[in-house]
Design a protein around this motif. Structure first.
Motif, PDB file in Angstrom:
ATOM      1  N   ILE A  35      31.473  21.880  33.028  1.00  0.00           N
ATOM      2  CA  ILE A  35      30.596  20.710  33.130  1.00  0.00           C
ATOM      3  C   ILE A  35      30.228  20.461  34.586  1.00  0.00           C
ATOM      4  O   ILE A  35      29.066  20.211  34.918  1.00  0.00           O
ATOM      5  CB  ILE A  35      31.272  19.475  32.497  1.00  0.00           C
ATOM      6  N   LYS A  36      31.217  20.526  35.471  1.00  0.00           N
ATOM      7  CA  LYS A  36      30.956  20.314  36.903  1.00  0.00           C
ATOM      8  C   LYS A  36      30.038  21.391  37.464  1.00  0.00           C
ATOM      9  O   LYS A  36      29.185  21.110  38.302  1.00  0.00           O
ATOM     10  CB  LYS A  36      32.265  20.289  37.685  1.00  0.00           C
ATOM     11  N   LYS A  37      30.191  22.620  36.975  1.00  0.00           N
ATOM     12  CA  LYS A  37      29.335  23.731  37.414  1.00  0.00           C
ATOM     13  C   LYS A  37      27.878  23.468  37.043  1.00  0.00           C
ATOM     14  O   LYS A  37      26.962  23.899  37.748  1.00  0.00           O
ATOM     15  CB  LYS A  37      29.814  25.038  36.778  1.00  0.00           C
ATOM     16  N   ASN A  38      27.656  22.741  35.953  1.00  0.00           N
ATOM     17  CA  ASN A  38      26.298  22.401  35.516  1.00  0.00           C
ATOM     18  C   ASN A  38      25.732  21.192  36.238  1.00  0.00           C
ATOM     19  O   ASN A  38      24.641  20.731  35.916  1.00  0.00           O
ATOM     20  CB  ASN A  38      26.271  22.169  34.002  1.00  0.00           C
ATOM     21  N   GLY A  39      26.480  20.641  37.203  1.00  0.00           N
ATOM     22  CA  GLY A  39      25.959  19.569  38.030  1.00  0.00           C
ATOM     23  C   GLY A  39      26.232  18.157  37.544  1.00  0.00           C
ATOM     24  O   GLY A  39      25.746  17.197  38.139  1.00  0.00           O
ATOM     25  N   VAL A  40      27.003  18.007  36.494  1.00  0.00           N
ATOM     26  CA  VAL A  40      27.327  16.663  36.005  1.00  0.00           C
ATOM     27  C   VAL A  40      28.498  16.129  36.824  1.00  0.00           C
ATOM     28  O   VAL A  40      29.515  16.789  36.966  1.00  0.00           O
ATOM     29  CB  VAL A  40      27.694  16.693  34.503  1.00  0.00           C
ATOM     30  N   GLU A  41      28.339  14.922  37.375  1.00  0.00           N
ATOM     31  CA  GLU A  41      29.377  14.360  38.231  1.00  0.00           C
ATOM     32  C   GLU A  41      30.196  13.275  37.542  1.00  0.00           C
ATOM     33  O   GLU A  41      31.401  13.189  37.732  1.00  0.00           O
ATOM     34  CB  GLU A  41      28.755  13.799  39.508  1.00  0.00           C
ATOM     35  N   LYS A  42      29.551  12.440  36.763  1.00  0.00           N
ATOM     36  CA  LYS A  42      30.244  11.325  36.118  1.00  0.00           C
ATOM     37  C   LYS A  42      30.355  11.586  34.617  1.00  0.00           C
ATOM     38  O   LYS A  42      29.357  11.549  33.898  1.00  0.00           O
ATOM     39  CB  LYS A  42      29.514  10.021  36.373  1.00  0.00           C
ATOM     40  N   PHE A  43      31.587  11.842  34.184  1.00  0.00           N
ATOM     41  CA  PHE A  43      31.851  12.092  32.775  1.00  0.00           C
ATOM     42  C   PHE A  43      33.338  11.886  32.522  1.00  0.00           C
ATOM     43  O   PHE A  43      34.132  11.776  33.447  1.00  0.00           O
ATOM     44  CB  PHE A  43      31.428  13.511  32.375  1.00  0.00           C
ATOM     45  N   SER A  44      33.688  11.840  31.239  1.00  0.00           N
ATOM     46  CA  SER A  44      35.104  11.777  30.882  1.00  0.00           C
ATOM     47  C   SER A  44      35.381  12.759  29.757  1.00  0.00           C
ATOM     48  O   SER A  44      34.515  13.017  28.912  1.00  0.00           O
ATOM     49  CB  SER A  44      35.502  10.364  30.462  1.00  0.00           C
ATOM     50  N   LEU A  45      36.570  13.317  29.777  1.00  0.00           N
ATOM     51  CA  LEU A  45      37.061  14.173  28.708  1.00  0.00           C
ATOM     52  C   LEU A  45      38.362  13.558  28.210  1.00  0.00           C
ATOM     53  O   LEU A  45      39.283  13.334  28.995  1.00  0.00           O
ATOM     54  CB  LEU A  45      37.329  15.596  29.209  1.00  0.00           C
ATOM     55  N   ASP A  46      38.422  13.276  26.928  1.00  0.00           N
ATOM     56  CA  ASP A  46      39.610  12.668  26.341  1.00  0.00           C
ATOM     57  C   ASP A  46      40.172  13.574  25.257  1.00  0.00           C
ATOM     58  O   ASP A  46      39.425  14.129  24.451  1.00  0.00           O
ATOM     59  CB  ASP A  46      39.279  11.301  25.738  1.00  0.00           C
ATOM     60  N   ILE A  47      41.494  13.691  25.226  1.00  0.00           N
ATOM     61  CA  ILE A  47      42.179  14.447  24.191  1.00  0.00           C
ATOM     62  C   ILE A  47      42.692  13.443  23.167  1.00  0.00           C
ATOM     63  O   ILE A  47      43.445  12.530  23.506  1.00  0.00           O
ATOM     64  CB  ILE A  47      43.346  15.261  24.782  1.00  0.00           C
ATOM     65  N   GLY A  65      44.300  23.148  16.374  1.00  0.00           N
ATOM     66  CA  GLY A  65      43.383  22.316  15.601  1.00  0.00           C
ATOM     67  C   GLY A  65      43.908  20.916  15.343  1.00  0.00           C
ATOM     68  O   GLY A  65      43.254  20.130  14.667  1.00  0.00           O
ATOM     69  N   SER A  66      45.061  20.554  15.898  1.00  0.00           N
ATOM     70  CA  SER A  66      45.623  19.228  15.663  1.00  0.00           C
ATOM     71  C   SER A  66      45.024  18.168  16.584  1.00  0.00           C
ATOM     72  O   SER A  66      45.165  16.976  16.331  1.00  0.00           O
ATOM     73  CB  SER A  66      47.141  19.246  15.842  1.00  0.00           C
ATOM     74  N   LYS A  67      44.342  18.591  17.654  1.00  0.00           N
ATOM     75  CA  LYS A  67      43.723  17.653  18.592  1.00  0.00           C
ATOM     76  C   LYS A  67      42.302  18.117  18.901  1.00  0.00           C
ATOM     77  O   LYS A  67      41.956  19.265  18.683  1.00  0.00           O
ATOM     78  CB  LYS A  67      44.538  17.565  19.871  1.00  0.00           C
ATOM     79  N   LYS A  68      41.496  17.183  19.419  1.00  0.00           N
ATOM     80  CA  LYS A  68      40.135  17.526  19.813  1.00  0.00           C
ATOM     81  C   LYS A  68      39.858  16.939  21.192  1.00  0.00           C
ATOM     82  O   LYS A  68      40.492  15.976  21.610  1.00  0.00           O
ATOM     83  CB  LYS A  68      39.117  17.044  18.785  1.00  0.00           C
ATOM     84  N   ILE A  69      38.917  17.555  21.887  1.00  0.00           N
ATOM     85  CA  ILE A  69      38.514  17.093  23.216  1.00  0.00           C
ATOM     86  C   ILE A  69      37.131  16.489  23.081  1.00  0.00           C
ATOM     87  O   ILE A  69      36.208  17.133  22.588  1.00  0.00           O
ATOM     88  CB  ILE A  69      38.531  18.238  24.236  1.00  0.00           C
ATOM     89  N   VAL A  70      37.014  15.238  23.545  1.00  0.00           N
ATOM     90  CA  VAL A  70      35.788  14.473  23.391  1.00  0.00           C
ATOM     91  C   VAL A  70      35.159  14.251  24.766  1.00  0.00           C
ATOM     92  O   VAL A  70      35.824  13.802  25.697  1.00  0.00           O
ATOM     93  CB  VAL A  70      36.058  13.122  22.695  1.00  0.00           C
ATOM     94  N   TYR A  71      33.866  14.564  24.870  1.00  0.00           N
ATOM     95  CA  TYR A  71      33.092  14.423  26.106  1.00  0.00           C
ATOM     96  C   TYR A  71      32.225  13.188  26.030  1.00  0.00           C
ATOM     97  O   TYR A  71      31.594  12.901  25.004  1.00  0.00           O
ATOM     98  CB  TYR A  71      32.210  15.667  26.285  1.00  0.00           C
ATOM     99  N   LYS A  72      32.197  12.443  27.159  1.00  0.00           N
ATOM    100  CA  LYS A  72      31.320  11.265  27.232  1.00  0.00           C
ATOM    101  C   LYS A  72      30.751  11.202  28.648  1.00  0.00           C
ATOM    102  O   LYS A  72      31.481  11.314  29.621  1.00  0.00           O
ATOM    103  CB  LYS A  72      32.109  10.004  26.926  1.00  0.00           C
ATOM    104  N   LYS A  73      29.437  11.064  28.754  1.00  0.00           N
ATOM    105  CA  LYS A  73      28.768  10.937  30.055  1.00  0.00           C
ATOM    106  C   LYS A  73      28.987   9.551  30.632  1.00  0.00           C
ATOM    107  O   LYS A  73      29.105   8.587  29.906  1.00  0.00           O
ATOM    108  CB  LYS A  73      27.256  11.153  29.897  1.00  0.00           C
ATOM    109  N   GLY A  74      28.993   9.522  31.972  1.00  0.00           N
ATOM    110  CA  GLY A  74      29.027   8.224  32.659  1.00  0.00           C
ATOM    111  C   GLY A  74      30.379   7.696  32.978  1.00  0.00           C
ATOM    112  O   GLY A  74      31.417   8.143  32.901  1.00  0.00           O
TER     113      GLY A  74
END
Length: 74
Positions: A35-47, A65-74
């Motif tokens: 994500i950072k390589k694509n130029g996005v600076e403000k984001f969150s990743l939650d497990i 498969g017991s957990k998932k990673i969720v991406y949110k901008k900002g």
């Protein structure tokens, strides 16, 4: 010949099962780097647990498969 094919099939299935059990911290780090390589600076990743309601986009699964990673901008 049959033994060789059977062994190859078993090894292929074992490799696939192993790949599904990736550590959540490791996978989160890989996704964060992309994500950072694509130029996005403000984001969150939650497990979160796979059944948990999460606000954002699911970008990966981990721990077999017991957990998932969720991406949110900002």
């Amino acid at each position: 010949m049959v033994r060789i094919l059977a062994a190859a099939l078993v090894m292929g299935l074992a490799g696939t099962a192993w790949a599904d059990k990736k550590d959540c911290g490791e996978l989160k780090g890989e996704i964060e780097a992309k994500i950072k390589k694509n130029g996005v600076e403000k984001f969150s990743l939650d497990i979160v647990d796979k059944d948990a309601q999460a606000d954002g986009k699911v970008v990966g699964t981990c721990d077999g498969g017991s957990k998932k990673i969720v991406y949110k901008k900002g």
